[in-house]
Design a protein around this motif. Structure first.
Motif, PDB file in Angstrom:
ATOM      1  N   ARG A 110     -23.003  10.978   7.881  1.00  0.00           N
ATOM      2  CA  ARG A 110     -22.495   9.933   7.397  1.00  0.00           C
ATOM      3  C   ARG A 110     -21.028   9.445   7.373  1.00  0.00           C
ATOM      4  O   ARG A 110     -20.742   8.241   7.359  1.00  0.00           O
ATOM      5  CB  ARG A 110     -22.308  10.360   5.840  1.00  0.00           C
ATOM      6  CG  ARG A 110     -23.780  10.417   5.227  1.00  0.00           C
ATOM      7  CD  ARG A 110     -23.846  10.471   3.673  1.00  0.00           C
ATOM      8  NE  ARG A 110     -22.873  11.327   3.105  1.00  0.00           N
ATOM      9  CZ  ARG A 110     -23.370  12.504   2.676  1.00  0.00           C
ATOM     10  NH1 ARG A 110     -24.481  12.842   2.734  1.00  0.00           N
ATOM     11  NH2 ARG A 110     -22.564  13.212   2.091  1.00  0.00           N
ATOM     12  N   HIS A 111     -20.123  10.412   8.074  1.00  0.00           N
ATOM     13  CA  HIS A 111     -18.760   9.759   8.159  1.00  0.00           C
ATOM     14  C   HIS A 111     -18.598   9.908   9.794  1.00  0.00           C
ATOM     15  O   HIS A 111     -17.417   9.972  10.467  1.00  0.00           O
ATOM     16  CB  HIS A 111     -17.976  10.760   7.659  1.00  0.00           C
ATOM     17  CG  HIS A 111     -18.003  10.878   6.228  1.00  0.00           C
ATOM     18  ND1 HIS A 111     -18.702  11.660   5.488  1.00  0.00           N
ATOM     19  CD2 HIS A 111     -16.886  10.282   5.466  1.00  0.00           C
ATOM     20  CE1 HIS A 111     -18.453  11.391   4.404  1.00  0.00           C
ATOM     21  NE2 HIS A 111     -17.353  10.673   4.137  1.00  0.00           N
ATOM     22  N   TRP A 112     -19.670   9.729  10.692  1.00  0.00           N
ATOM     23  CA  TRP A 112     -19.544   9.332  12.260  1.00  0.00           C
ATOM     24  C   TRP A 112     -18.704   8.232  12.358  1.00  0.00           C
ATOM     25  O   TRP A 112     -18.997   6.856  11.502  1.00  0.00           O
ATOM     26  CB  TRP A 112     -20.776   9.601  12.732  1.00  0.00           C
ATOM     27  CG  TRP A 112     -20.956  10.878  13.357  1.00  0.00           C
ATOM     28  CD1 TRP A 112     -20.364  11.878  13.328  1.00  0.00           C
ATOM     29  CD2 TRP A 112     -22.178  10.987  14.237  1.00  0.00           C
ATOM     30  NE1 TRP A 112     -20.936  12.847  14.105  1.00  0.00           N
ATOM     31  CE2 TRP A 112     -22.094  12.568  14.650  1.00  0.00           C
ATOM     32  CE3 TRP A 112     -23.233  10.556  14.876  1.00  0.00           C
ATOM     33  CZ2 TRP A 112     -22.943  13.116  15.539  1.00  0.00           C
ATOM     34  CZ3 TRP A 112     -24.109  10.976  15.633  1.00  0.00           C
ATOM     35  CH2 TRP A 112     -23.815  12.452  15.919  1.00  0.00           C
ATOM     36  N   GLN A 113     -18.169   7.801  13.448  1.00  0.00           N
ATOM     37  CA  GLN A 113     -17.470   6.740  13.801  1.00  0.00           C
ATOM     38  C   GLN A 113     -17.375   6.782  15.353  1.00  0.00           C
ATOM     39  O   GLN A 113     -17.543   7.957  16.256  1.00  0.00           O
ATOM     40  CB  GLN A 113     -16.181   6.610  13.336  1.00  0.00           C
ATOM     41  CG  GLN A 113     -14.986   7.620  13.617  1.00  0.00           C
ATOM     42  CD  GLN A 113     -13.884   7.436  12.867  1.00  0.00           C
ATOM     43  OE1 GLN A 113     -13.730   6.589  12.113  1.00  0.00           O
ATOM     44  NE2 GLN A 113     -13.179   8.546  12.875  1.00  0.00           N
ATOM     45  N   ARG A 114     -17.019   5.537  16.085  1.00  0.00           N
ATOM     46  CA  ARG A 114     -17.022   5.678  17.499  1.00  0.00           C
ATOM     47  C   ARG A 114     -15.557   6.404  17.883  1.00  0.00           C
ATOM     48  O   ARG A 114     -14.632   6.496  17.079  1.00  0.00           O
ATOM     49  CB  ARG A 114     -16.916   4.250  17.957  1.00  0.00           C
ATOM     50  CG  ARG A 114     -18.121   3.413  17.927  1.00  0.00           C
ATOM     51  CD  ARG A 114     -18.960   3.930  18.769  1.00  0.00           C
ATOM     52  NE  ARG A 114     -20.317   3.280  18.421  1.00  0.00           N
ATOM     53  CZ  ARG A 114     -21.550   3.281  19.072  1.00  0.00           C
ATOM     54  NH1 ARG A 114     -21.598   4.186  19.959  1.00  0.00           N
ATOM     55  NH2 ARG A 114     -22.435   2.845  18.858  1.00  0.00           N
ATOM     56  N   GLY A 115     -15.449   6.950  19.327  1.00  0.00           N
ATOM     57  CA  GLY A 115     -14.461   7.856  19.723  1.00  0.00           C
ATOM     58  C   GLY A 115     -14.278   8.831  19.074  1.00  0.00           C
ATOM     59  O   GLY A 115     -13.120   9.490  18.806  1.00  0.00           O
TER      60      GLY A 115
END
Length: 313
Positions: A117-122
Motif C-alpha cells: 500500500r505504501h509502494w512508490q517509485r525509486g
C-alpha cells in the motif's frame, strides 16, 4: 535507564536471521554439520529476541509497530521465520517447521498488504522482500512436503512460487536501479529474491506428483531463474568492486543472505536435476557466503554504534 540493544532492533535485523539461517542450511547440505549447528543456534536465539520484540511492540507500542509494518524490511519477519523453519525441517523437526509455517503464513498477508500500500517509485532493494517472503513460504512448504509426504503442501508451494515470481516483476518495476552502485547492502536483495525463487523451484522439481509437461515447465523455469540470479550476482559483485562500500551497515546482512541463498539454490538445483557441476559451484559459492558472513559479523562487533548508539554521528 540502561540501553537495551535487543529491544531497539529495527525490522532490518531480521536479515541477520535470514543470512545466518541460510548459511546453516548450506553447511548442512555440504556435510559441515557441527558448524551448521552453531549458525542455527545463533539464528534461533536472535529470532526469539526479534519475535518477542515484534509481539511487545504489537501489544504495547502499536504506533511504532504500525509505522514499521508499512516498510519493506518488516517482511524480514516472514522470511526469517521461513528460513529458520526450513532448517528445522531438514533436521526432521517437522512439527516445529509446521508451526513456523503457520506463523509465517498468518503474518505474511498483513505485512505484505501494508508494505504494498505504501509502494512508490525509486524503492531500495528491500522492495524485493515481497518476493523473498512469498518464496520463503514456498520453500518451507515444499521442504515439509518432501520431508514427511504432505502432498498438499507441495501444491501450496507451487502457488506461492508462481505468486512470488509475479511479485518479483512488480518489485523490479519499482526498484531504483542506481541503487546497484549506491546502495548500502540491501540492493543485493534483488538477486537474493531470484535465488530463493530458484531454491523453491528446485524443491518443486523434486516433487513426485508432477510429471511430463508440468515437471518440465517447472524445471526450465527454475534454471532460467537461477541463470538470472547468477547474472545479477555478477553485476552486483562488479559494482561492489568498482565502488567499494566497506563501512558497516545493518543492511549488509541483506548482502550476506543472497550470497548464502545463491549457494544453496545452486547446490539444490544441481541435486534436483542431477548435475554435479552445479553442486560444485554451489559449494564454492557457500565458501564465499561464509567468508562474507564472518567479515560482516566482525564489522558488527567492532562498530561503535551497535551497542552504544550515543556514539552514532
Amino acid at each position: 535507564m540502561a540501553y537495551r540493544w535487543w529491544q531497539e532492533l529495527p525490522p532490518a535485523a531480521g536479515s541477520f536471521v535470514m543470512a545466518t539461517g541460510i548459511v546453516s542450511v548450506g553447511l548442512h547440505l555440504t556435510g559441515f554439520e557441527a558448524v551448521s549447528w552453531i549458525f542455527l543456534a545463533l539464528a534461533a536465539v536472535i529470532w526469539v529476541l526479534l519475535a518477542v520484540d515484534f509481539g511487545s511492540r504489537l501489544l504495547w507500542n502499536r504506533d511504532r509497530w504500525s509505522a514499521e509494518a508499512d516498510t519493506p524490511p518488516a517482511l524480514t519477519a516472514v522470511a526469517a521465520t521461513t528460513v529458520l523453519g526450513t532448517r528445522l525441517a531438514l533436521l526432521g523437526l517437522n512439527e516445529l517447521g509446521v508451526a513456523l509455517l503457520v506463523l509465517a503464513t498468518a503474518v505474511w498477508p498483513i505485512l505484505l498488504s501494508a508494505v504494498m500500500r505504501h509502494w512508490q517509485r525509486g524503492m531500495p532493494g528491500a522492495a524485493f522482500l515481497v518476493c523473498v517472503s512469498t518464496q520463503g513460504l514456498a520453500v518451507l512448504a515444499a521442504t515439509l512436503a518432501l520431508e514427511d509426504g504432505r502432498r498438499w503442501l507441495m501444491s501450496a508451494a507451487l502457488i506461492c512460487f508462481c505468486l512470488g515470481l509475479l511479485l518479483y516483476v512488480a518489485a523490479f518495476s519499482h526498484f531504483d536501479l542506481p541503487q546497484i552502485w549506491t546502495g548500502s547492502g540491501d540492493q543485493w536483495v534483488a538477486t537474493g529474491a531470484l535465488a530463493i525463487s530458484a531454491l523453491a523451484g528446485s524443491k518443486l522439481t523434486m516433487a513426485q506428483q508432477w510429471t511430463g509437461l508440468p515437471h518440465n515447465v517447472i524445471q526450465v523455469t527454475t534454471l532460467i531463474v537461477l541463470g538470472l540470479n547468477m547474472i545479477g550476482y555478477g553485476v552486483l559483485l562488479l559494482a561492489e568492486a568498482i565502488r567499494p562500500r566497506p563501512h558497516y551497515d545493518i543492511r549488509r546482512w541483506a548482502t550476506v543472505f543472497p550470497l548464502g541463498m545463491t549457494a544453496v539454490a545452486t547446490y539444490s538445483t544441481g541435486s534436483a536435476i542431477h548435475v554435479d557441476a552445479l553442486r560444485t559451484v554451489g559449494t564454492i559459492l557457500l565458501a564465499v557466503a561464509v567468508g562474507g558472513w564472518l567479515l560482516t559479523f566482525v564489522a558488527l562487533l567492532t562498530d561503535r554504534t551497535t551497542f552504544h548508539p550515543q556514539h552514532a554521528h
